[in-house]
Write a protein that holds these residues in place. Structure first.
Motif: not given
Length: 174
Positions: A1-4, A6-7, A10-16
């Motif tokens: 759960m923690e990995e998801t 975290q993923i 990362y996507i939230a940071y990468l999307l913008p």
């Protein structure tokens, strides 16, 4: 759960960053295309300054050619040197062909339609001269010249038709 989570983080940071990258890509692509178009326009504008005088000179030379092969002027300018109408016909056709060859290079400066019309005027004039020689089978050179001059007295010559087109085309340059 923690990995998801975290993923997802990362996507939230990468999307913008991805969105900004895509927007920047399209912006710079449009900007470079605009700059290329502007450069091409400036080069074309500069070339036009140099080419326009050459084109006008070509139209002047073609106009002179058409004036010189106009049957009404050609028959007055080129006098027969013998009484043979066949010799005179050959002399007239030779004169037209020499004028044409002298101005052959002008075709690169005029439109294809204009050059086709000039060719047609030349060929029509030669055709009429040959017609005049055939028409006056028993006559002499003077009768042939008289027939040709009378033939074009009330008609618009092929040269005059081509000249009208040239004037229209030159007026479109300005």
């Amino acid at each position: 759960m923690e990995e998801t989570t975290q993923i997802i983080s990362y996507i939230a940071y990468l999307l913008p960053a991805i969105v900004v990258g895509i927007i920047a890509y399209f912006f710079f692509k449009g900007h470079t295309a605009n700059e290329e178009g502007r450069r091409r326009y400036l080069v074309q504008k500069e070339a036009q300054k140099q080419v326009l005088p050459l084109r006008l000179q070509a139209y002047e030379r073609v106009t002179l050619f058409l004036e010189r092969i106009d049957p009404n002027k050609l028959l007055v300018r080129v006098k027969p040197f013998s009484d043979s109408k066949d010799d005179y016909e050959s002399l007239l056709v030779k004169n037209i062909e020499q004028e044409y060859e002298h101005n052959l290079t002008q075709q690169i400066y005029v439109s294809p339609e204009c050059w086709n019309l000039i060719n047609a005027a030349k060929n029509a004039t030669i055709h009429v001269i040959r017609q005049g020689a055939m028409h006056e089978k028993d006559g002499n050179v003077d009768k042939m010249r008289e027939w040709l001059l009378q033939n074009f007295m009330d008609e618009v010559t092929p040269s005059q038709k081509a000249l009208a087109y040239i004037k229209k085309e030159v007026s479109e340059l300005f």
